[in-house]
Scaffold this motif. Structure first.
Motif, mmCIF file in Angstrom:
data_model
loop_
_atom_site.group_PDB
_atom_site.id
_atom_site.type_symbol
_atom_site.label_atom_id
_atom_site.label_comp_id
_atom_site.label_asym_id
_atom_site.label_seq_id
_atom_site.Cartn_x
_atom_site.Cartn_y
_atom_site.Cartn_z
ATOM 1 N N LEU A 82 0.830 -1.235 -0.095
ATOM 2 C CA LEU A 82 0.097 0.037 -0.054
ATOM 3 C C LEU A 82 0.931 1.337 -0.124
ATOM 4 O O LEU A 82 0.631 2.236 -0.741
ATOM 5 C CB LEU A 82 -1.009 -0.004 1.234
ATOM 6 C CG LEU A 82 -2.023 -0.851 1.015
ATOM 7 C CD1 LEU A 82 -2.781 -1.207 2.505
ATOM 8 C CD2 LEU A 82 -3.325 -0.392 0.169
ATOM 9 N N ALA A 83 1.936 1.232 0.651
ATOM 10 C CA ALA A 83 2.758 2.255 0.681
ATOM 11 C C ALA A 83 3.393 2.677 -0.621
ATOM 12 O O ALA A 83 3.626 3.822 -1.123
ATOM 13 C CB ALA A 83 4.120 2.250 1.808
ATOM 14 N N ALA A 84 3.851 1.575 -1.423
ATOM 15 C CA ALA A 84 4.167 1.716 -2.758
ATOM 16 C C ALA A 84 3.406 2.282 -3.636
ATOM 17 O O ALA A 84 3.647 2.836 -4.682
ATOM 18 C CB ALA A 84 4.649 0.181 -3.150
ATOM 19 N N ILE A 85 1.931 1.775 -3.643
ATOM 20 C CA ILE A 85 0.778 2.407 -4.262
ATOM 21 C C ILE A 85 0.809 3.772 -4.238
ATOM 22 O O ILE A 85 0.724 4.647 -5.171
ATOM 23 C CB ILE A 85 -0.442 1.598 -4.097
ATOM 24 C CG1 ILE A 85 -0.285 0.213 -4.428
ATOM 25 C CG2 ILE A 85 -1.467 2.339 -4.729
ATOM 26 C CD1 ILE A 85 -1.326 -0.855 -3.832
ATOM 27 N N PHE A 86 0.897 4.083 -2.960
ATOM 28 C CA PHE A 86 0.590 5.708 -2.469
ATOM 29 C C PHE A 86 2.180 6.381 -2.846
ATOM 30 O O PHE A 86 1.966 7.605 -3.592
ATOM 31 C CB PHE A 86 0.181 5.864 -1.276
ATOM 32 C CG PHE A 86 -1.259 5.592 -1.001
ATOM 33 C CD1 PHE A 86 -1.980 6.892 -0.920
ATOM 34 C CD2 PHE A 86 -1.944 4.663 -0.610
ATOM 35 C CE1 PHE A 86 -3.233 6.732 -0.896
ATOM 36 C CE2 PHE A 86 -3.133 4.344 -0.305
ATOM 37 C CZ PHE A 86 -3.866 5.407 -0.438
ATOM 38 N N GLY A 87 2.923 5.910 -2.906
ATOM 39 C CA GLY A 87 4.260 6.386 -3.469
ATOM 40 C C GLY A 87 4.210 6.530 -4.884
ATOM 41 O O GLY A 87 4.726 7.529 -5.473
ATOM 42 N N ALA A 88 3.781 5.606 -5.492
ATOM 43 C CA ALA A 88 3.675 5.788 -7.125
ATOM 44 C C ALA A 88 2.570 7.033 -7.762
ATOM 45 O O ALA A 88 2.781 7.618 -8.471
ATOM 46 C CB ALA A 88 3.032 4.651 -7.654
ATOM 47 N N MET A 89 1.732 7.160 -6.616
ATOM 48 C CA MET A 89 0.674 8.235 -7.119
ATOM 49 C C MET A 89 1.626 9.612 -6.753
ATOM 50 O O MET A 89 1.555 10.475 -7.543
ATOM 51 C CB MET A 89 -0.564 8.242 -6.111
ATOM 52 C CG MET A 89 -1.202 7.156 -6.082
ATOM 53 S SD MET A 89 -2.928 7.464 -5.104
ATOM 54 C CE MET A 89 -3.466 5.815 -5.141
ATOM 55 N N HIS A 90 2.107 9.602 -5.669
ATOM 56 C CA HIS A 90 2.957 10.769 -5.426
ATOM 57 C C HIS A 90 3.963 11.271 -6.300
ATOM 58 O O HIS A 90 4.213 12.475 -6.750
ATOM 59 C CB HIS A 90 3.825 10.447 -4.027
ATOM 60 C CG HIS A 90 4.609 11.652 -3.484
ATOM 61 N ND1 HIS A 90 6.204 11.777 -4.202
ATOM 62 C CD2 HIS A 90 4.545 12.830 -2.917
ATOM 63 C CE1 HIS A 90 6.629 12.656 -3.635
ATOM 64 N NE2 HIS A 90 5.703 13.326 -2.813
ATOM 65 N N ASP A 91 4.902 10.036 -6.907
ATOM 66 C CA ASP A 91 5.971 10.206 -7.827
ATOM 67 C C ASP A 91 5.543 10.357 -9.292
ATOM 68 O O ASP A 91 6.426 10.693 -10.199
ATOM 69 C CB ASP A 91 6.817 9.069 -7.953
ATOM 70 C CG ASP A 91 7.396 8.996 -6.454
ATOM 71 O OD1 ASP A 91 7.389 10.008 -5.646
ATOM 72 O OD2 ASP A 91 7.934 7.846 -6.304
ATOM 73 N N ALA A 92 4.212 10.284 -9.762
ATOM 74 C CA ALA A 92 3.601 10.291 -11.026
ATOM 75 C C ALA A 92 3.936 11.645 -11.652
ATOM 76 O O ALA A 92 3.713 12.702 -10.940
ATOM 77 C CB ALA A 92 2.090 9.991 -10.890
ATOM 78 N N ARG A 151 -10.197 -4.166 -3.669
ATOM 79 C CA ARG A 151 -8.764 -3.496 -3.687
ATOM 80 C C ARG A 151 -8.759 -1.984 -3.828
ATOM 81 O O ARG A 151 -8.334 -1.334 -3.256
ATOM 82 C CB ARG A 151 -7.662 -4.351 -4.464
ATOM 83 C CG ARG A 151 -7.312 -5.711 -4.025
ATOM 84 C CD ARG A 151 -6.906 -6.502 -5.222
ATOM 85 N NE ARG A 151 -7.834 -6.976 -6.026
ATOM 86 C CZ ARG A 151 -7.530 -7.818 -7.067
ATOM 87 N NH1 ARG A 151 -6.284 -8.390 -7.245
ATOM 88 N NH2 ARG A 151 -8.411 -8.161 -7.911
ATOM 89 N N THR A 152 -9.431 -1.794 -4.992
ATOM 90 C CA THR A 152 -9.439 -0.332 -5.321
ATOM 91 C C THR A 152 -10.311 0.494 -4.402
ATOM 92 O O THR A 152 -10.079 1.404 -4.087
ATOM 93 C CB THR A 152 -10.432 -0.290 -6.969
ATOM 94 O OG1 THR A 152 -9.312 -0.898 -7.670
ATOM 95 C CG2 THR A 152 -10.645 1.144 -7.225
ATOM 96 N N GLY A 153 -11.415 0.025 -3.691
ATOM 97 C CA GLY A 153 -12.483 0.761 -2.846
ATOM 98 C C GLY A 153 -11.334 1.013 -1.478
ATOM 99 O O GLY A 153 -11.530 2.074 -1.005
ATOM 100 N N LEU A 154 -10.564 -0.026 -1.259
ATOM 101 C CA LEU A 154 -9.808 0.186 0.121
ATOM 102 C C LEU A 154 -8.748 1.291 -0.350
ATOM 103 O O LEU A 154 -8.669 2.144 0.498
ATOM 104 C CB LEU A 154 -9.059 -0.894 0.448
ATOM 105 C CG LEU A 154 -8.137 -0.709 1.616
ATOM 106 C CD1 LEU A 154 -8.930 -0.386 2.879
ATOM 107 C CD2 LEU A 154 -7.416 -2.178 1.781
ATOM 108 N N VAL A 155 -8.033 1.385 -1.487
ATOM 109 C CA VAL A 155 -7.189 2.467 -1.867
ATOM 110 C C VAL A 155 -7.874 3.674 -2.070
ATOM 111 O O VAL A 155 -7.348 4.823 -1.330
ATOM 112 C CB VAL A 155 -6.375 2.201 -3.187
ATOM 113 C CG1 VAL A 155 -5.632 3.370 -3.552
ATOM 114 C CG2 VAL A 155 -5.421 0.898 -2.816
#
Length: 236
Positions: A109-119, A134-138
């Motif tokens: 989950l941290a990697a997913i939010f990190g990828a959003m940040h770095d996009a 999964r999408t709903g949780l994120v």
């Protein structure tokens, strides 16, 4: 902020696709898009597509944007995690699944939010298969990161039922027995209390979302930057 569910996604063939936040779109598997719908997505200037599915799922339903610079496959679920697999087998509600995901998939989950940040600049898109769990949780975590009220988080989650009614009806019809249909049906409903229970779990066990993401390597400064990005329709 206006209700993002009033901002429809009209890409041809899109399933359960809508704005969760001004710069965050949530969707079901993009393989449902027609060729025209895929062109419409690219024309929308999406800067990052984050596919939360496993590689096995991608083998069954290939990712139409794989190989493009916008696309990242970041599976939310750890591979062959025995504790998570047991918790999933024991789950009696979607809330049980979400609590297990939070406890066992912090790095993911941290990697997913990190990828959003770095996009790069532009809207972000997250999806799994149906765009529900999964999408709903994120999406719920993103709402929480941006300080959105629980009523809006619950409404965004519950909106899925309206988009997936026919899709889930077809899934139920494929079950071989009434007992199997009844068991699956429990998990196909997007009950607001389930997603809110996940956020309550973050607060009770982890001290809240900011502390959770920080524990898995995403700094508070990065979180603040991402929240600001998600809340603007012209992210930089």
């Amino acid at each position: 902020m206006p209700d993002p569910t009033s901002w429809p996604i009209t890409w041809q063939g899109a399933l359960n696709a809508r704005h969760a936040l001004p710069s965050l779109i949530r969707s079901a598997d993009l393989s449902f898009l027609t060729a025209h719908g895929r062109a419409e997505l690219l024309a929308a200037g999406i800067s990052r597509i984050i596919d939360l599915r496993t590689r096995a799922e991608r083998h069954t339903d290939p990712a139409p944007f794989a190989g493009r610079p916008e696309y990242l496959n970041l599976p939310l679920l750890p591979f062959r995690d025995r504790a998570l697999n047991q918790a999933s087998a024991d789950a009696r509600s979607n809330a049980d699944h979400y609590r297990a995901h939070l406890d066992r998939a912090g790095n993911q989950l941290a990697a997913i939010f990190g990828a959003m940040h770095d996009a790069p600049p532009g809207p972000l898109l997250i999806h799994c298969h149906a765009g529900k769990d999964r999408t709903g949780l994120v999406a719920a975590m993103a709402h929480d990161l941006c300080g959105q009220p629980r009523e809006q988080i619950a409404a965004d989650y519950a909106e899925t039922d309206r988009h997936l009614e026919a899709f889930f009806t077809a899934q139920l019809q494929r079950q071989p027995t009434p007992e199997k249909r009844a068991e699956l049906a429990k998990f196909l409903i997007s009950r607001p209390e389930d997603i809110l229970a996940a956020l309550d779990h973050l607060n009770a066990r982890w001290g809240g979302l900011p502390a959770y993401l920080e524990a898995f390597g995403m700094s508070r400064a990065e979180q603040h930057h991402l929240a600001a990005r998600l809340m603007t329709s012209d992210p930089k």
